[in-house]
Scaffold this active site. Structure first.
Site, PDB file in Angstrom:
ATOM      1  N   ARG A   1       0.809  -1.213   0.000  1.00 20.37           N
ATOM      2  CA  ARG A   1       0.000   0.000   0.000  1.00 20.37           C
ATOM      3  C   ARG A   1       0.847   1.269   0.000  1.00 20.37           C
ATOM      4  O   ARG A   1       0.348   2.337  -0.298  1.00 20.37           O
ATOM      5  CB  ARG A   1      -0.893   0.030   1.248  1.00 20.37           C
ATOM      6  CG  ARG A   1      -2.024  -0.969   1.233  1.00 20.37           C
ATOM      7  CD  ARG A   1      -2.584  -1.169   2.636  1.00 20.37           C
ATOM      8  NE  ARG A   1      -3.057   0.071   3.233  1.00 20.37           N
ATOM      9  CZ  ARG A   1      -4.295   0.508   3.177  1.00 20.37           C
ATOM     10  NH1 ARG A   1      -5.192  -0.172   2.528  1.00 20.37           N
ATOM     11  NH2 ARG A   1      -4.649   1.622   3.786  1.00 20.37           N
TER      12      ARG A   1
ATOM     13  N   ASP B   1     -11.661   0.382   2.218  1.00 21.67           N
ATOM     14  CA  ASP B   1     -11.689   1.829   2.349  1.00 21.67           C
ATOM     15  C   ASP B   1     -13.133   2.283   2.154  1.00 21.67           C
ATOM     16  O   ASP B   1     -13.982   1.509   1.706  1.00 21.67           O
ATOM     17  CB  ASP B   1     -10.763   2.470   1.302  1.00 21.67           C
ATOM     18  CG  ASP B   1      -9.322   2.549   1.802  1.00 21.67           C
ATOM     19  OD1 ASP B   1      -9.125   2.684   3.024  1.00 21.67           O
ATOM     20  OD2 ASP B   1      -8.404   2.477   0.966  1.00 21.67           O
TER      21      ASP B   1
ATOM     22  N   GLU C   1      -3.110   7.367  18.859  1.00 28.08           N
ATOM     23  CA  GLU C   1      -3.681   6.080  18.442  1.00 28.08           C
ATOM     24  C   GLU C   1      -2.761   4.950  18.900  1.00 28.08           C
ATOM     25  O   GLU C   1      -1.625   4.846  18.444  1.00 28.08           O
ATOM     26  CB  GLU C   1      -3.803   6.098  16.906  1.00 28.08           C
ATOM     27  CG  GLU C   1      -4.560   4.947  16.327  1.00 28.08           C
ATOM     28  CD  GLU C   1      -4.812   5.141  14.824  1.00 28.08           C
ATOM     29  OE1 GLU C   1      -5.137   6.267  14.379  1.00 28.08           O
ATOM     30  OE2 GLU C   1      -4.655   4.153  14.096  1.00 28.08           O
TER      31      GLU C   1
ATOM     32  N   TYR D   1     -10.505  -5.467   4.643  1.00 23.57           N
ATOM     33  CA  TYR D   1     -10.107  -4.079   4.821  1.00 23.57           C
ATOM     34  C   TYR D   1     -10.677  -3.281   3.666  1.00 23.57           C
ATOM     35  O   TYR D   1     -10.118  -3.254   2.575  1.00 23.57           O
ATOM     36  CB  TYR D   1      -8.576  -3.905   4.878  1.00 23.57           C
ATOM     37  CG  TYR D   1      -8.252  -2.489   5.276  1.00 23.57           C
ATOM     38  CD1 TYR D   1      -7.839  -2.191   6.566  1.00 23.57           C
ATOM     39  CD2 TYR D   1      -8.432  -1.435   4.397  1.00 23.57           C
ATOM     40  CE1 TYR D   1      -7.619  -0.880   6.950  1.00 23.57           C
ATOM     41  CE2 TYR D   1      -8.226  -0.129   4.768  1.00 23.57           C
ATOM     42  CZ  TYR D   1      -7.812   0.142   6.048  1.00 23.57           C
ATOM     43  OH  TYR D   1      -7.615   1.445   6.419  1.00 23.57           O
TER      44      TYR D   1
ATOM     45  N   ARG E   1       7.776   7.603  -4.667  1.00 28.02           N
ATOM     46  CA  ARG E   1       7.707   8.603  -5.746  1.00 28.02           C
ATOM     47  C   ARG E   1       9.035   9.299  -5.945  1.00 28.02           C
ATOM     48  O   ARG E   1       9.801   9.437  -5.005  1.00 28.02           O
ATOM     49  CB  ARG E   1       6.742   9.717  -5.360  1.00 28.02           C
ATOM     50  CG  ARG E   1       5.356   9.326  -5.412  1.00 28.02           C
ATOM     51  CD  ARG E   1       4.458  10.501  -5.722  1.00 28.02           C
ATOM     52  NE  ARG E   1       3.127  10.025  -5.440  1.00 28.02           N
ATOM     53  CZ  ARG E   1       2.455  10.377  -4.371  1.00 28.02           C
ATOM     54  NH1 ARG E   1       2.934  11.255  -3.534  1.00 28.02           N
ATOM     55  NH2 ARG E   1       1.273   9.870  -4.176  1.00 28.02           N
TER      56      ARG E   1
ATOM     57  N   ARG F   1      -7.037  -6.865  14.825  1.00 32.41           N
ATOM     58  CA  ARG F   1      -6.142  -5.980  15.566  1.00 32.41           C
ATOM     59  C   ARG F   1      -7.027  -4.837  16.049  1.00 32.41           C
ATOM     60  O   ARG F   1      -7.816  -4.276  15.276  1.00 32.41           O
ATOM     61  CB  ARG F   1      -5.027  -5.467  14.643  1.00 32.41           C
ATOM     62  CG  ARG F   1      -3.965  -4.649  15.366  1.00 32.41           C
ATOM     63  CD  ARG F   1      -3.090  -5.529  16.215  1.00 32.41           C
ATOM     64  NE  ARG F   1      -2.018  -4.755  16.828  1.00 32.41           N
ATOM     65  CZ  ARG F   1      -1.482  -5.060  17.994  1.00 32.41           C
ATOM     66  NH1 ARG F   1      -1.909  -6.117  18.689  1.00 32.41           N
ATOM     67  NH2 ARG F   1      -0.517  -4.338  18.494  1.00 32.41           N
TER      68      ARG F   1
ATOM     69  N   ARG G   1       0.403   7.084  15.936  1.00 33.07           N
ATOM     70  CA  ARG G   1       0.265   8.407  15.316  1.00 33.07           C
ATOM     71  C   ARG G   1      -0.505   9.359  16.212  1.00 33.07           C
ATOM     72  O   ARG G   1      -1.244   8.918  17.106  1.00 33.07           O
ATOM     73  CB  ARG G   1      -0.356   8.333  13.927  1.00 33.07           C
ATOM     74  CG  ARG G   1      -1.570   7.460  13.799  1.00 33.07           C
ATOM     75  CD  ARG G   1      -1.928   7.224  12.315  1.00 33.07           C
ATOM     76  NE  ARG G   1      -2.984   6.226  12.205  1.00 33.07           N
ATOM     77  CZ  ARG G   1      -3.354   5.627  11.093  1.00 33.07           C
ATOM     78  NH1 ARG G   1      -2.785   5.914   9.947  1.00 33.07           N
ATOM     79  NH2 ARG G   1      -4.324   4.727  11.084  1.00 33.07           N
TER      80      ARG G   1
END
Ligand code: FAD
Ligand code: UDP
Length: 370
Positions: free
Chosen positions: A174, A352, A302, A350, A178, A251, A282
């Site tokens: 994921r 989105d 988190e 999972y 770049r 999880r 985070r």
């Protein structure tokens, strides 16, 4: 008890709300129930003095699916927020995803050619790996030594609670790499946060539809079954079947929200903490998702944690044991024509938000042609 609804929809999250909207607009009578005190599922936001706090984790809408983008824009407008998280490793801040800004800070390189050469040198010892057997091998093959050591290993191991050598390789695919100075985390052409917050999206989807919160399907299963011709179930599929084939693992996460009487805590919506010695993964500063100008701010730390039944299931654990169990549940579900299973918990996937909307539209479309 006589049947009075076409559909009972268990779960007022994005899947349930989208499905309900489609059915309602096509003349079907729906009842939506949710065990939580609010609608929206995990995209729900709490208002803290004008700041929309993402109670169940930061949510950024992004998609490359034109029809999904057009669909959600029927209900809300989106702002121009672009997710550009930072990574804090031992007090130094780096840009994510891996791009020229990251390589410049990490290696002092200035041009794409220099960065590519450095990355090749870093990856060289791992290029012989043809089929990465686990996340560690995949990450080393993709990014080499420095990137793995600073950004991935410790973050991943605290996120998932196990060695990176025991995790599937696909998790790390994921992460984009770049070679331009571009901190946009996502490659999708459409991205943003609903103007006015996610609750506006859910409220618009559920407008005109009967909804009961604080209502757990399992508290009175027979009664709820008797209310409708068909059930759309968006809760945990293993719970629906009374854990007949065993529990599916997850999880979990713990969110520690804090209101601070200052304008700005970290100058960015998302800062990852990549080292193992910091227990959270985070810190989210919610006002930045909507360019808030309030005199106060709200931050959320988190913390990943082991999942125990009774806690919120967040991330499915896609290992062989769970995939095998899920297959049995799926086969079992196929034998119940009047119950349809959808969403991230019932499909143990999972998803989105754009995947969720797409899946709900697909299921609704199938129902409407039957
Ligand atoms: P949910 O939102 O979980 O809704 C299911 C609902 O069913 C819940 O409200 C629950 O209370 C209810 N329910 C369950 N059991 C029962 C029962 N027995 N009786 C009554 N009600 C019941 N996606 C993105 O696109 N961008 C992001 O940035 C992003 N960030 C994320 C961050 C985190 C930490 C997580 C975990 C997910 C993230 N996602 C993101 C994914 C997104 O949250 C999902 O795509 C979406 O919320 C799934 O909607 P859903 O309706 O399937 O599930
Ligand atoms: N990841 C990482 N370092 C980071 C961010 C992510 O190693 O700074 C890895 C980690 O294994 C995580 C995966 O990439 O589980 C996906 O992370 P992302 O933030 O894209 O997804 P989310 O956790 O928001 O679902």
């Amino acid at each position: 008890m006589s049947i009075s609804f076409d559909y009972l929809i268990v779960g007022a999250g994005l899947f349930g709300a989208t499905f309900a909207r489609e059915m309602h607009e096509n003349g079907k009578k729906c009842l939506v129930i949710d065990k939580r005190a609010h609608t929206g599922g995990n995209i729900y936001c709490r208002d803290e003095g004008g700041i929309h706090v993402h109670e169940y984790g930061a949510h950024i809408f992004h998609t490359d699916k034109e029809h999904v983008w057009q669909y959600v824009n029927r209900f809300v407008r989106f702002n121009h927020y672009i997710n550009s998280p930072l990574a804090n490793y031992k007090g130094r801040l780096y840009n994510l995803p891996f791009n020229m800004n990251t390589y410049n800070k990490l290696w002092g390189v200035n041009t794409p050619a220099e960065a590519k050469a450095k990355l090749e040198e870093q990856r060289k010892p791992y290029l012989h790996i043809t089929e990465p057997a686990n996340l560690e091998e995949q990450a080393l093959k993709l990014g080499g030594e420095d990137i793995y050591r600073i950004f991935i290993k410790e973050y991943t191991e605290k996120q998932w609670g196990c060695p990176a050598t025991e995790l599937p390789a696909f998790i790390i695919r994921r992460l984009p790499f770049r070679f331009v100075y571009d901190n946009n985390y996502f490659n999708d052409p459409y991205q943003g946060i609903p103007i006015g917050g996610y609750n506006l999206l859910t409220d618009s989807l559920l407008d005109g539809i009967e909804v009961k919160c604080n209502t757990d399907y399992f508290d009175n299963r027979e009664y709820f079954d008797s209310l409708a011709d068909k059930i759309i179930f968006t809760g945990c599929i293993d719970e629906f079947f009374n854990y007949e084939f065993g529990h599916l693992d997850y999880r979990s996460l713990r969110f520690e929200h804090e209101r601070l009487e200052m304008e700005d805590f970290q100058g960015n919506a998302v800062v990852n903490y990549n080292e193992a010695s910091v227990p959270f993964t985070r810190i989210i500063e919610h006002k930045h998702f909507e360019f808030g100008k309030q005199s106060h701010t709200v931050i959320t730390r988190e913390y990943p944690q082991a999942y125990e039944p009774g806690q919120e299931p967040y991330y499915p654990i896609n290992n062989e044991k769970n995939m095998e169990r899920m297959k049995l549940y799926r086969e079992r579900a196929a034998r119940l024509p009047d119950v349809l299973f959808g969403g991230r918990l019932a499909q143990y996937a999972y998803f989105d938000m754009d995947d969720t909307v797409e899946a709900a539209l697909l299921l609704a479309g199938k129902e409407l042609v039957v």
